[in-house]
Scaffold this active site. Structure first.
Site, PDB file in Angstrom:
ATOM      1  N   PHE A 137       0.862  -1.184   0.000  1.00 36.23           N
ATOM      2  CA  PHE A 137       0.000   0.000   0.000  1.00 36.23           C
ATOM      3  C   PHE A 137       0.897   1.232   0.000  1.00 36.23           C
ATOM      4  O   PHE A 137       1.568   1.519   0.999  1.00 36.23           O
ATOM      5  CB  PHE A 137      -0.844  -0.073   1.279  1.00 36.23           C
ATOM      6  CG  PHE A 137      -1.885   0.988   1.466  1.00 36.23           C
ATOM      7  CD1 PHE A 137      -3.136   0.868   0.867  1.00 36.23           C
ATOM      8  CD2 PHE A 137      -1.640   2.088   2.265  1.00 36.23           C
ATOM      9  CE1 PHE A 137      -4.120   1.827   1.064  1.00 36.23           C
ATOM     10  CE2 PHE A 137      -2.612   3.058   2.474  1.00 36.23           C
ATOM     11  CZ  PHE A 137      -3.854   2.922   1.869  1.00 36.23           C
ATOM     12  N   LEU A 139       1.160   4.877   0.075  1.00 40.48           N
ATOM     13  CA  LEU A 139       0.578   6.206   0.311  1.00 40.48           C
ATOM     14  C   LEU A 139       1.649   7.189   0.798  1.00 40.48           C
ATOM     15  O   LEU A 139       1.832   8.263   0.218  1.00 40.48           O
ATOM     16  CB  LEU A 139      -0.558   6.088   1.348  1.00 40.48           C
ATOM     17  CG  LEU A 139      -1.270   7.384   1.719  1.00 40.48           C
ATOM     18  CD1 LEU A 139      -2.018   7.957   0.520  1.00 40.48           C
ATOM     19  CD2 LEU A 139      -2.273   7.136   2.871  1.00 40.48           C
ATOM     20  N   GLY A 145       3.487  12.364   5.415  1.00 36.55           N
ATOM     21  CA  GLY A 145       3.066  11.196   6.185  1.00 36.55           C
ATOM     22  C   GLY A 145       1.663  11.421   6.687  1.00 36.55           C
ATOM     23  O   GLY A 145       0.675  11.027   6.052  1.00 36.55           O
ATOM     24  N   ARG A 282      10.046 -16.750  38.862  1.00 37.08           N
ATOM     25  CA  ARG A 282      11.157 -15.970  39.424  1.00 37.08           C
ATOM     26  C   ARG A 282      10.938 -15.715  40.917  1.00 37.08           C
ATOM     27  O   ARG A 282       9.862 -15.254  41.325  1.00 37.08           O
ATOM     28  CB  ARG A 282      11.235 -14.631  38.676  1.00 37.08           C
ATOM     29  CG  ARG A 282      12.251 -13.656  39.215  1.00 37.08           C
ATOM     30  CD  ARG A 282      13.650 -14.065  38.852  1.00 37.08           C
ATOM     31  NE  ARG A 282      14.631 -13.055  39.237  1.00 37.08           N
ATOM     32  CZ  ARG A 282      15.927 -13.262  39.207  1.00 37.08           C
ATOM     33  NH1 ARG A 282      16.416 -14.447  38.824  1.00 37.08           N
ATOM     34  NH2 ARG A 282      16.772 -12.315  39.554  1.00 37.08           N
ATOM     35  N   GLY A 353      12.302  -7.595  34.875  1.00 29.72           N
ATOM     36  CA  GLY A 353      13.519  -6.974  35.398  1.00 29.72           C
ATOM     37  C   GLY A 353      14.598  -6.919  34.322  1.00 29.72           C
ATOM     38  O   GLY A 353      14.294  -6.746  33.132  1.00 29.72           O
ATOM     39  N   GLU A 377      -0.438   3.861  10.009  1.00 26.73           N
ATOM     40  CA  GLU A 377      -1.890   3.928   9.721  1.00 26.73           C
ATOM     41  C   GLU A 377      -2.550   5.074  10.485  1.00 26.73           C
ATOM     42  O   GLU A 377      -3.681   4.964  10.962  1.00 26.73           O
ATOM     43  CB  GLU A 377      -2.568   2.589   9.977  1.00 26.73           C
ATOM     44  CG  GLU A 377      -1.972   1.502   9.089  1.00 26.73           C
ATOM     45  CD  GLU A 377      -2.913   0.394   8.697  1.00 26.73           C
ATOM     46  OE1 GLU A 377      -4.137   0.583   8.802  1.00 26.73           O
ATOM     47  OE2 GLU A 377      -2.408  -0.656   8.280  1.00 26.73           O
TER      48      GLU A 377
HETATM   49  P1  FAD Z   1       4.757  13.018  10.449  1.00 25.46           P
HETATM   50  O1  FAD Z   1       3.469  13.097   9.729  1.00 25.46           O
HETATM   51  O2  FAD Z   1       5.871  13.885  10.009  1.00 25.46           O
HETATM   52  O3  FAD Z   1       4.476  13.279  11.999  1.00 25.46           O
HETATM   53  C1  FAD Z   1       5.518  13.589  12.937  1.00 25.46           C
HETATM   54  C2  FAD Z   1       4.859  13.916  14.270  1.00 25.46           C
HETATM   55  O4  FAD Z   1       4.008  15.069  14.127  1.00 25.46           O
HETATM   56  C3  FAD Z   1       3.956  12.790  14.784  1.00 25.46           C
HETATM   57  O5  FAD Z   1       4.047  12.721  16.172  1.00 25.46           O
HETATM   58  C4  FAD Z   1       2.565  13.245  14.386  1.00 25.46           C
HETATM   59  O6  FAD Z   1       1.537  12.702  15.206  1.00 25.46           O
HETATM   60  C5  FAD Z   1       2.705  14.751  14.561  1.00 25.46           C
HETATM   61  N1  FAD Z   1       1.725  15.471  13.748  1.00 25.46           N
HETATM   62  C6  FAD Z   1       1.663  15.595  12.399  1.00 25.46           C
HETATM   63  N2  FAD Z   1       0.600  16.321  12.040  1.00 25.46           N
HETATM   64  C7  FAD Z   1      -0.041  16.666  13.179  1.00 25.46           C
HETATM   65  C8  FAD Z   1      -1.224  17.405  13.469  1.00 25.46           C
HETATM   66  N3  FAD Z   1      -1.992  17.931  12.490  1.00 25.46           N
HETATM   67  N4  FAD Z   1      -1.575  17.580  14.764  1.00 25.46           N
HETATM   68  C9  FAD Z   1      -0.831  17.034  15.755  1.00 25.46           C
HETATM   69  N5  FAD Z   1       0.287  16.310  15.551  1.00 25.46           N
HETATM   70  C10 FAD Z   1       0.671  16.127  14.269  1.00 25.46           C
HETATM   71  N6  FAD Z   1       2.893   4.063   4.914  1.00 25.46           N
HETATM   72  C11 FAD Z   1       2.282   3.555   3.801  1.00 25.46           C
HETATM   73  O7  FAD Z   1       1.758   4.295   2.956  1.00 25.46           O
HETATM   74  N7  FAD Z   1       2.231   2.212   3.598  1.00 25.46           N
HETATM   75  C12 FAD Z   1       2.781   1.330   4.462  1.00 25.46           C
HETATM   76  O8  FAD Z   1       2.707   0.109   4.224  1.00 25.46           O
HETATM   77  C13 FAD Z   1       3.456   1.830   5.624  1.00 25.46           C
HETATM   78  N8  FAD Z   1       4.094   0.983   6.484  1.00 25.46           N
HETATM   79  C14 FAD Z   1       4.896   1.516   7.494  1.00 25.46           C
HETATM   80  C15 FAD Z   1       5.716   0.663   8.239  1.00 25.46           C
HETATM   81  C16 FAD Z   1       6.564   1.182   9.201  1.00 25.46           C
HETATM   82  C17 FAD Z   1       7.470   0.267   9.959  1.00 25.46           C
HETATM   83  C18 FAD Z   1       6.582   2.590   9.437  1.00 25.46           C
HETATM   84  C19 FAD Z   1       7.495   3.197  10.468  1.00 25.46           C
HETATM   85  C20 FAD Z   1       5.769   3.423   8.724  1.00 25.46           C
HETATM   86  C21 FAD Z   1       4.918   2.898   7.725  1.00 25.46           C
HETATM   87  N9  FAD Z   1       4.146   3.742   6.905  1.00 25.46           N
HETATM   88  C22 FAD Z   1       3.490   3.240   5.812  1.00 25.46           C
HETATM   89  C23 FAD Z   1       4.183   5.182   7.114  1.00 25.46           C
HETATM   90  C24 FAD Z   1       3.350   5.655   8.300  1.00 25.46           C
HETATM   91  O9  FAD Z   1       1.992   5.529   8.018  1.00 25.46           O
HETATM   92  C25 FAD Z   1       3.778   7.094   8.598  1.00 25.46           C
HETATM   93  O10 FAD Z   1       5.078   7.000   9.172  1.00 25.46           O
HETATM   94  C26 FAD Z   1       2.811   7.795   9.541  1.00 25.46           C
HETATM   95  O11 FAD Z   1       1.613   8.073   8.871  1.00 25.46           O
HETATM   96  C27 FAD Z   1       3.384   9.111  10.096  1.00 25.46           C
HETATM   97  O12 FAD Z   1       3.920   9.901   9.082  1.00 25.46           O
HETATM   98  P2  FAD Z   1       5.406  10.514   9.250  1.00 25.46           P
HETATM   99  O13 FAD Z   1       6.292   9.400   9.649  1.00 25.46           O
HETATM  100  O14 FAD Z   1       5.722  11.258   8.025  1.00 25.46           O
HETATM  101  O15 FAD Z   1       5.289  11.494  10.489  1.00 25.46           O
END
Ligand code: FAD
Length: 397
Positions: A137, A139, A145, A282, A353, A377
């Site tokens: 998927f 996105l 993100g 333990r 521990g 997600e």
């Molecule tokens: P950012 O969006 O940059 O967020 C950084 C921080 O800011 C977070 O704490 C967030 O909560 C906060 N933040 C951002 N906007 C706001 C707001 N409006 N209000 C308050 N706080 C906010 N994606 C896919 O498409 N397909 C996949 O299969 C997939 N698998 C993944 C597998 C792994 C192991 C990982 C780590 C990620 C995966 N992802 C995938 C991506 C994942 O969905 C994103 O990492 C996630 O949506 C967060 O986006 P970002 O990492 O860019 O963080």
């Protein structure tokens, strides 16, 4: 309708919390499968940073990659509660394996089943549900993100084709996938209105994949960066209408969050089982640590998290199966269950521990695997914004 001693009500609905014979049978099947095919290998796969790919075929053979998909398309049918029972068991055994199912079936096959043309369903579903194909998927991008509606990957119409350029980040199953459910901007409409969904065969020229290494958890899972340079697909690769891609993505994620929540229940259950067992074995201060009240507190906190997370998750499954709105409930379940899984694994580690801190024991992996659940997600903050928007009628996005 209300036949059990235990029932939940919300709105005008009553939910009987006793599983049917079929659901119990699916749960037993999943438990046996995990005991035999997953749990014995989880530590080795984690250390090797690679789940044995043969597990995909096995998941297909036992029917777990076809749950809720019509038998006409190779699926194994069943309801969403059964799907949650299976994802809970897989999450208990190894979240890296649970993720394969949650993405290939949950985010890709189910979305093709819901939005695909007859031709697309026949082309992709039998392979995805049997485990012959793996789906991913696409996105998230390096620059988008949480704010996925501003993605920048472009699909430009060229005669009967689209030509796609862009980069996708953190894509689960990415290096294994045969098909990418890919989201790209195909019109000039602003924000999410310009996004369309495409089914892109992963061997299309111009699509390259790089494995993402060094993850804190889910180390066995094949996570990848996808780079698309001049990737040409026919117009028939469009899934759903042009410009409706964001709706496709959000509908997939609404169900996907239920599946993540169920996986988190599995993590918390594994933490509970490990903590109870270890606390009985333990000894400190002349008796098993289970006899110390503060250790019992840690264990009982985990147990309450397991039950609460499971009830929230089952509520979503029940709503989906009855054709009722479920997206906000799915955000609530995902928010609670993911935070609960982190808490549960952390509490279990405390019970262990110092031994909890080394990977000879299972709880460190549970904590590492749980940690991403509050991120992907939709982060916990994003789930709160979804819930807050529903309650106030005001969008903070
Ligand atoms: P950012 O969006 O940059 O967020 C950084 C921080 O800011 C977070 O704490 C967030 O909560 C906060 N933040 C951002 N906007 C706001 C707001 N409006 N209000 C308050 N706080 C906010 N994606 C896919 O498409 N397909 C996949 O299969 C997939 N698998 C993944 C597998 C792994 C192991 C990982 C780590 C990620 C995966 N992802 C995938 C991506 C994942 O969905 C994103 O990492 C996630 O949506 C967060 O986006 P970002 O990492 O860019 O963080």
């Amino acid at each position: 309708m209300y036949t059990g001693l235990v029932a939940l009500t919300w709105g005008d609905a009553v939910m009987n919390l006793e599983l049917s014979d079929e659901q119990e049978a699916v749960r037993r099947l999943a438990r046996d499968f995990v005991e035999r095919e997953v749990a014995p290998h989880a530590t080795a796969w984690d250390r090797a940073e690679e789940v044995d790919r043969g597990i995909v075929r096995k998941l297909g053979e036992v029917g777990f990659l076809g749950l809720t998909v019509d038998e006409e398309y190779g699926g194994s049918g069943g309801d969403h509660l059964s799907y949650c029972l299976v994802t809970e068991e897989l999450g208990r055994g190894d979240s890296s394996v649970r993720g394969i199912v949650s993405v290939s079936l949950g985010l890709v096959a189910k979305t093709v089943a819901a939005w695909g043309s007859e031709e697309q369903k026949r082309a992709w579903l039998p392979g995805l549900t049997s485990g012959e194909y793996v789906g991913c998927f696409g996105l998230t991008e390096p620059g988008t993100g949480s704010d996925a509606g501003r993605l920048t990957t472009r699909a430009v119409r060229d005669g009967d084709d689209y030509v796609i350029d862009g980069t996708k980040m953190f894509i689960t199953n990415g290096t294994w996938a045969d098909v990418v459910l890919l989201f790209a901007r195909s019109t000039d409409a602003p924000g999410h209105r310009g996004v369309s969904a495409f089914l892109v065969p992963a061997d299309t020229p111009g699509l390259t994949r790089r494995a993402v290494h060094g993850k804190l958890g889910l180390r066995g899972q094949a996570t990848a960066e996808l780079v698309l340079e001049g990737v040409r697909v026919p117009a028939s690769a469009l899934l759903g209408e042009e410009g409706k891609g964001f709706s496709v993505a959000m509908s997939a994620l609404a169900k996907g969050r239920m599946s993540v929540a169920a996986g988190c229940v599995g993590i918390a259950r594994a933490a509970l089982d490990a903590a109870v067992r270890y606390a009985g074995e333990r000894e400190q201060f002349g008796k098993p640590i289970a006899g110390h009240q503060l250790v019992q507190e840690l264990i009982s906190d985990i147990a309450v998290d397991v039950d609460a997370a499971r009830l929230l998750t089952w509520r979503v499954a029940d709503l989906v199966d009855r054709g009722r709105p479920f997206a906000v409930e799915s955000s609530k379940a995902k928010l609670f269950a993911s935070e609960a899984a982190v808490r549960a694994a952390n509490n279990a580690l405390q019970v262990f521990g110092g031994y909890g801190y080394i990977d000879e024991y299972p709880v460190g992996k549970l904590l590492r695997d749980a940690r991403v659940m509050t991120l992907y997600e939709g982060t916990s903050q994003i789930q709160k914004l979804v819930i807050g928007r529903d309650l106030t009628g005001v969008s903070a996005f």
